[in-house]
Design a protein around this motif. Structure first.
Motif, short mmCIF file in Angstrom:
data_model
loop_
_atom_site.label_atom_id
_atom_site.label_comp_id
_atom_site.label_asym_id
_atom_site.label_seq_id
_atom_site.Cartn_x
_atom_site.Cartn_y
_atom_site.Cartn_z
N ARG A 139 0.76 -1.09 -0.27
CA ARG A 139 -0.07 -0.07 -0.06
C ARG A 139 0.94 1.30 0.00
NH1 ARG A 139 -3.90 -2.07 4.92
NH2 ARG A 139 -4.72 0.00 4.82
N LEU A 140 2.04 1.21 0.82
CA LEU A 140 2.85 2.50 0.88
C LEU A 140 3.53 2.55 -0.63
CD1 LEU A 140 4.60 2.51 4.37
CD2 LEU A 140 2.28 3.50 3.68
N THR A 141 3.84 1.51 -1.28
CA THR A 141 4.30 1.61 -2.41
C THR A 141 3.50 2.17 -3.75
OG1 THR A 141 6.13 -0.18 -2.10
CG2 THR A 141 5.67 0.50 -4.30
N ALA A 142 2.09 1.75 -3.54
CA ALA A 142 1.42 2.22 -4.58
C ALA A 142 1.25 3.53 -4.42
CB ALA A 142 -0.03 1.35 -4.44
N ALA A 143 1.33 4.15 -3.18
CA ALA A 143 0.74 5.50 -2.81
C ALA A 143 1.98 6.44 -3.39
CB ALA A 143 0.62 5.71 -1.29
#
Length: 432
Positions: A122-126
């Motif tokens: 999720r952090l990478t996608a953001a």
């Protein structure tokens, strides 16, 4: 008809040595608010009786039993909040808070905290700075992932705390051993996250942790701890130092990354403990934990800054915006004592006096077996806590106080390969 008394439900008290100061503050705030303090605990209580109005003993690590017990209590009380600071229990605690309609991390938030793979994804996608990563199911998968990401890599279980099973692999030969360690360590954790290992790029740089409160999605940093680790290729945490004047608390880039990460993960209410590497390309979040820090870090924060983490926890757990302003200036640190080899401890003697000494304590009883990684983790025989006006003096005082600890122990052989890892005391609610 008499209404049910309002109560604050606590899931697991934790160890007296590590958590009593939190319980004391929560109990004081609960009494002031006219709330009963109700505990669901794993083992027969002793010291907890002083603080809790009602204690139910069940196997809290059987989450269905825990949920059923909490629902039975909710029929007796009007639940005003659910509190939890024990890593293996944050998931069911968040589920209960959502079910009872009281402030909590939120279901997406607790999944982002408990599941390291979900957090990374999720952090990478953001668009937040993150290392390359892959959840590997077997050795071949792990080797292929490490080849894509590039050595050195970190190999870790999907959902354990305290750096258990985490190690550095510099090449394929080391990768196989690191994967085996992480996979085997994962088998003592929550069932949905057992097996395999996460392979991720090594974020090089000093490691810190930040404890912060979250109120209705607003991230409120409290204090920064500078971490010391040892026993490479493993990452045993040997100590922490909290300085109320740490410039990182005023670092806009770091604070922005922390606030955005909490927003992306959907964390709504609670206290989090975020581990960060300060790399050449900026702060990189290693993981976000849905609880207060361990290792007495919140106690260091209270000593150095005046912020009472137990009181803050009460506020966010009952829907109030906490005051996280510093009322004190100074530095506090902790140093843990580790043996040089696997051993059986016969006796530990800690200093009663030393410059700046706040407290010191043995962490094991006579006859305790301590095993170093990878045969065991958190093999600590003692700790010392010191305070000072500045970090440099605090570190010097910690070294001196630690040198006064005396240990009588007998060296033993490492466990045979394949021996099942036993969870160390200090992570679970096993205080008898």
């Amino acid at each position: 008809m008499t209404p049910n008394p309002r109560a604050l439900l606590v899931i697991g008290s934790g160890l007296k040595l590590y958590r009593e100061y939190l319980v004391r503050s929560v109990a004081e705030r609960a009494r002031e608010a006219g709330l009963r303090l109700v505990l669901i605990n794993n083992l027969k209580p002793t010291w907890q009786h002083e603080y809790f109005d009602d204690i139910t003993v069940v196997n809290v690590f059987d989450h269905q039993v825990l949920l059923d017990t909490a629902r039975e209590l909710a029929a007796e009380y009007t639940v005003a909040g659910v509190l939890c600071w024990d890593e293996p229990l944050v998931m069911p605690a968040a589920e209960l808070a959502a079910e009872f309609g009281v402030p909590g991390l939120s279901i997406p938030g607790v999944h982002g905290c408990r599941d390291k793979h979900s957090c990374r994804t999720r952090l990478t996608a953001a668009g937040l700075p993150q290392p390359g990563f892959h959840l590997a199911a077997d050795f071949a998968d792990a080797r292929a992932a490490a080849g894509r990401i590039g050595y050195p890599v970190i190999v870790k279980p999907r959902a354990l705390g305290a750096s258990m099973g985490v190690s550095l692999a510099r090449d394929e030969a080391e990768l196989d051993a690191a994967y085996r360690v992480a996979h085997e360590a994962s088998l003592v954790g929550d069932e949905p996250y057992r097996g395999g290992a996460i392979i991720e790029g090594f974020a090089d740089g000093p490691e810190i942790s930040v404890d912060g409160a979250v109120h209705k999605g607003e991230y409120l940093p409290m204090f920064v701890a500078r971490k010391s680790t040892g026993m490479p290729p493993f990452f045993e945490e040997t100590g922490h130092v909290v300085d109320s004047a740490d410039p990182l608390l005023r670092d806009d880039e770091l604070m922005g990354v922390l606030a955005e990460a909490h927003r992306v993960l959907g964390i709504e209410n609670g206290i989090t403990h975020t581990e960060v590497r300060l790399t050449a390309r900026g702060p990189v979040i290693i993981e976000v934990n849905g609880r207060l820090g361990g290792d007495l870090i919140p106690f260091l924060g209270k000593t150095a800054t005046g912020i009472d983490p137990g009181s803050v926890l009460f506020d966010v757990g009952t829907g109030q915006r906490p005051d996280v302003s510093h009322s004190r200036a100074g530095t506090a640190g902790i140093r843990f004592g580790y043996p040089e080899h696997d051993c059986v401890v016969h006796a530990v003697d800690v200093p009663a006096e030393a410059p700046g000494l706040v407290t010191a304590s043995p962490m094991v009883e006579p006859g305790t077996t301590l095993r170093l990684p990878p045969g065991g983790y958190i093999a600590r025989h003692s700790f010392v806590v010191c305070q000072a006006a500045d970090s440099e003096t605090c570190v010097e005082r910690l070294a001196h106080a630690a040198s006064l600890v005396e240990v009588d122990a007998e060296e033993i052989a490492p466990p045979p390969a394949g021996t099942t890892l036993a969870m160390p005391a200090g992570l679970l609610d096993v205080d008898e």
